[in-house]
Motif scaffolding. Sequence first.
Motif, PDB file in Angstrom:
ATOM      1  N   GLY A  29     -16.153   1.743  13.618  1.00 56.96           N
ATOM      2  CA  GLY A  29     -15.441   2.749  12.846  1.00 56.96           C
ATOM      3  C   GLY A  29     -15.465   2.410  11.369  1.00 56.96           C
ATOM      4  O   GLY A  29     -16.360   1.727  10.896  1.00 56.96           O
ATOM      5  N   TRP A  30     -14.439   2.879  10.648  1.00 53.04           N
ATOM      6  CA  TRP A  30     -14.346   2.701   9.196  1.00 53.04           C
ATOM      7  C   TRP A  30     -13.506   1.473   8.885  1.00 53.04           C
ATOM      8  O   TRP A  30     -12.304   1.448   9.111  1.00 53.04           O
ATOM      9  CB  TRP A  30     -13.718   3.950   8.584  1.00 53.04           C
ATOM     10  CG  TRP A  30     -13.702   3.985   7.104  1.00 53.04           C
ATOM     11  CD1 TRP A  30     -12.632   3.738   6.313  1.00 53.04           C
ATOM     12  CD2 TRP A  30     -14.780   4.257   6.228  1.00 53.04           C
ATOM     13  NE1 TRP A  30     -12.984   3.846   4.994  1.00 53.04           N
ATOM     14  CE2 TRP A  30     -14.308   4.163   4.913  1.00 53.04           C
ATOM     15  CE3 TRP A  30     -16.128   4.569   6.423  1.00 53.04           C
ATOM     16  CZ2 TRP A  30     -15.104   4.373   3.800  1.00 53.04           C
ATOM     17  CZ3 TRP A  30     -16.924   4.781   5.310  1.00 53.04           C
ATOM     18  CH2 TRP A  30     -16.404   4.690   4.026  1.00 53.04           C
ATOM     19  N   GLU A  31     -14.156   0.419   8.363  1.00 54.81           N
ATOM     20  CA  GLU A  31     -13.448  -0.819   8.024  1.00 54.81           C
ATOM     21  C   GLU A  31     -12.860  -0.701   6.629  1.00 54.81           C
ATOM     22  O   GLU A  31     -13.557  -0.392   5.670  1.00 54.81           O
ATOM     23  CB  GLU A  31     -14.390  -2.016   8.081  1.00 54.81           C
ATOM     24  CG  GLU A  31     -13.688  -3.316   7.735  1.00 54.81           C
ATOM     25  CD  GLU A  31     -14.615  -4.507   7.710  1.00 54.81           C
ATOM     26  OE1 GLU A  31     -14.105  -5.620   7.502  1.00 54.81           O
ATOM     27  OE2 GLU A  31     -15.838  -4.346   7.879  1.00 54.81           O
ATOM     28  N   LEU A  32     -11.564  -0.948   6.530  1.00 53.89           N
ATOM     29  CA  LEU A  32     -10.878  -0.878   5.239  1.00 53.89           C
ATOM     30  C   LEU A  32     -11.178  -2.136   4.430  1.00 53.89           C
ATOM     31  O   LEU A  32     -10.908  -3.243   4.872  1.00 53.89           O
ATOM     32  CB  LEU A  32      -9.372  -0.734   5.444  1.00 53.89           C
ATOM     33  CG  LEU A  32      -8.924   0.553   6.129  1.00 53.89           C
ATOM     34  CD1 LEU A  32      -7.436   0.492   6.447  1.00 53.89           C
ATOM     35  CD2 LEU A  32      -9.243   1.756   5.272  1.00 53.89           C
ATOM     36  N   ILE A  33     -11.725  -1.930   3.244  1.00 48.23           N
ATOM     37  CA  ILE A  33     -12.055  -3.038   2.352  1.00 48.23           C
ATOM     38  C   ILE A  33     -11.024  -3.137   1.236  1.00 48.23           C
ATOM     39  O   ILE A  33     -10.676  -4.221   0.781  1.00 48.23           O
ATOM     40  CB  ILE A  33     -13.473  -2.851   1.765  1.00 48.23           C
ATOM     41  CG1 ILE A  33     -14.498  -2.926   2.892  1.00 48.23           C
ATOM     42  CG2 ILE A  33     -13.773  -3.872   0.691  1.00 48.23           C
ATOM     43  CD1 ILE A  33     -15.902  -2.557   2.477  1.00 48.23           C
ATOM     44  N   LYS A  34     -10.528  -1.989   0.796  1.00 50.26           N
ATOM     45  CA  LYS A  34      -9.509  -1.935  -0.261  1.00 50.26           C
ATOM     46  C   LYS A  34      -8.472  -0.912   0.165  1.00 50.26           C
ATOM     47  O   LYS A  34      -8.813   0.146   0.700  1.00 50.26           O
ATOM     48  CB  LYS A  34     -10.156  -1.505  -1.573  1.00 50.26           C
ATOM     49  CG  LYS A  34      -9.195  -1.375  -2.728  1.00 50.26           C
ATOM     50  CD  LYS A  34      -9.912  -0.877  -3.970  1.00 50.26           C
ATOM     51  CE  LYS A  34      -8.915  -0.522  -5.053  1.00 50.26           C
ATOM     52  NZ  LYS A  34      -9.551   0.172  -6.174  1.00 50.26           N
ATOM     53  N   LEU A  35      -7.216  -1.223  -0.065  1.00 48.25           N
ATOM     54  CA  LEU A  35      -6.134  -0.357   0.388  1.00 48.25           C
ATOM     55  C   LEU A  35      -4.971  -0.439  -0.587  1.00 48.25           C
ATOM     56  O   LEU A  35      -4.467  -1.522  -0.872  1.00 48.25           O
ATOM     57  CB  LEU A  35      -5.690  -0.816   1.783  1.00 48.25           C
ATOM     58  CG  LEU A  35      -4.611  -0.051   2.512  1.00 48.25           C
ATOM     59  CD1 LEU A  35      -5.079   1.362   2.822  1.00 48.25           C
ATOM     60  CD2 LEU A  35      -4.267  -0.759   3.812  1.00 48.25           C
ATOM     61  N   ASN A  36      -4.565   0.700  -1.112  1.00 52.93           N
ATOM     62  CA  ASN A  36      -3.423   0.755  -2.020  1.00 52.93           C
ATOM     63  C   ASN A  36      -2.140   0.611  -1.205  1.00 52.93           C
ATOM     64  O   ASN A  36      -1.885   1.399  -0.302  1.00 52.93           O
ATOM     65  CB  ASN A  36      -3.444   2.097  -2.760  1.00 52.93           C
ATOM     66  CG  ASN A  36      -2.287   2.263  -3.716  1.00 52.93           C
ATOM     67  OD1 ASN A  36      -1.163   1.843  -3.446  1.00 52.93           O
ATOM     68  ND2 ASN A  36      -2.548   2.901  -4.835  1.00 52.93           N
ATOM     69  N   LYS A  37      -1.324  -0.368  -1.534  1.00 57.22           N
ATOM     70  CA  LYS A  37      -0.118  -0.646  -0.748  1.00 57.22           C
ATOM     71  C   LYS A  37       0.933   0.453  -0.827  1.00 57.22           C
ATOM     72  O   LYS A  37       1.860   0.480  -0.037  1.00 57.22           O
ATOM     73  CB  LYS A  37       0.493  -1.983  -1.160  1.00 57.22           C
ATOM     74  CG  LYS A  37       1.073  -2.012  -2.559  1.00 57.22           C
ATOM     75  CD  LYS A  37       1.632  -3.384  -2.879  1.00 57.22           C
ATOM     76  CE  LYS A  37       2.208  -3.437  -4.283  1.00 57.22           C
ATOM     77  NZ  LYS A  37       2.758  -4.755  -4.569  1.00 57.22           N
ATOM     78  N   PHE A  38       0.787   1.385  -1.756  1.00 59.16           N
ATOM     79  CA  PHE A  38       1.760   2.467  -1.898  1.00 59.16           C
ATOM     80  C   PHE A  38       1.335   3.741  -1.178  1.00 59.16           C
ATOM     81  O   PHE A  38       2.076   4.707  -1.148  1.00 59.16           O
ATOM     82  CB  PHE A  38       2.012   2.766  -3.383  1.00 59.16           C
ATOM     83  CG  PHE A  38       2.570   1.583  -4.122  1.00 59.16           C
ATOM     84  CD1 PHE A  38       3.850   1.119  -3.879  1.00 59.16           C
ATOM     85  CD2 PHE A  38       1.778   0.915  -5.045  1.00 59.16           C
ATOM     86  CE1 PHE A  38       4.351   0.022  -4.549  1.00 59.16           C
ATOM     87  CE2 PHE A  38       2.273  -0.187  -5.729  1.00 59.16           C
ATOM     88  CZ  PHE A  38       3.562  -0.634  -5.481  1.00 59.16           C
ATOM     89  N   GLY A  39       0.138   3.766  -0.623  1.00 60.06           N
ATOM     90  CA  GLY A  39      -0.356   4.947   0.069  1.00 60.06           C
ATOM     91  C   GLY A  39       0.172   5.061   1.485  1.00 60.06           C
ATOM     92  O   GLY A  39       0.729   4.116   2.049  1.00 60.06           O
ATOM     93  N   ALA A  40      -0.016   6.213   2.078  1.00 63.07           N
ATOM     94  CA  ALA A  40       0.492   6.491   3.422  1.00 63.07           C
ATOM     95  C   ALA A  40      -0.122   5.584   4.481  1.00 63.07           C
ATOM     96  O   ALA A  40       0.565   5.176   5.421  1.00 63.07           O
ATOM     97  CB  ALA A  40       0.243   7.957   3.777  1.00 63.07           C
ATOM     98  N   LEU A  41      -1.401   5.249   4.344  1.00 60.72           N
ATOM     99  CA  LEU A  41      -2.033   4.368   5.333  1.00 60.72           C
ATOM    100  C   LEU A  41      -1.369   2.987   5.336  1.00 60.72           C
ATOM    101  O   LEU A  41      -1.034   2.450   6.393  1.00 60.72           O
ATOM    102  CB  LEU A  41      -3.531   4.216   5.059  1.00 60.72           C
ATOM    103  CG  LEU A  41      -4.430   5.278   5.642  1.00 60.72           C
ATOM    104  CD1 LEU A  41      -5.864   5.107   5.143  1.00 60.72           C
ATOM    105  CD2 LEU A  41      -4.408   5.244   7.154  1.00 60.72           C
ATOM    106  N   ALA A  42      -1.180   2.427   4.158  1.00 57.57           N
ATOM    107  CA  ALA A  42      -0.544   1.113   4.062  1.00 57.57           C
ATOM    108  C   ALA A  42       0.903   1.169   4.535  1.00 57.57           C
ATOM    109  O   ALA A  42       1.370   0.278   5.244  1.00 57.57           O
ATOM    110  CB  ALA A  42      -0.622   0.582   2.639  1.00 57.57           C
ATOM    111  N   LYS A  43       1.611   2.217   4.163  1.00 54.56           N
ATOM    112  CA  LYS A  43       3.009   2.351   4.585  1.00 54.56           C
ATOM    113  C   LYS A  43       3.130   2.485   6.096  1.00 54.56           C
ATOM    114  O   LYS A  43       4.143   2.107   6.678  1.00 54.56           O
ATOM    115  CB  LYS A  43       3.669   3.535   3.879  1.00 54.56           C
ATOM    116  CG  LYS A  43       3.947   3.253   2.418  1.00 54.56           C
ATOM    117  CD  LYS A  43       4.631   4.422   1.748  1.00 54.56           C
ATOM    118  CE  LYS A  43       4.939   4.102   0.297  1.00 54.56           C
ATOM    119  NZ  LYS A  43       5.614   5.195  -0.384  1.00 54.56           N
TER     120      LYS A  43
END
Length: 120
Positions: A29-43
């Motif tokens: 699948g889609w491997e997360l390399i960078k993720l904003n901690k304030f976005g819905a995915l991180a939350k």
Amino acid sequence: METPSEAEALDFYNSIHLGDIEGRMTSQGWELIKLNKFGALAKAGALVGDVIAVVAGKPIAPDFVANMMVLMEAGVGATVKYGVIRKDKKLVLSVKLKKRRTLNFDIDEADVDLRKIAPA
């Protein structure tokens, strides 16, 4: 639902707040390399290194438009289940598709002397 154009898919992506993310397609699948901690995915609990395998019951596609179509069908305000693989363990994250907040700023309203900010 009619297949959206790439521009429509991008407009929808920009209207929701998943967070600034970067990744790459893998066999799982889609491997997360960078993720904003304030976005819905991180939350929702996503971490860098997680692999998104399923979105709303559908396997992740290598095509951006196809993935946005799944989210567009759910719509802003919906909670979407993401099937994630983390260190060989399968998890389900509930991601709320919140409308991205925008800040509109008119420089005339600021009553600022721009010469003091950026002198010529």
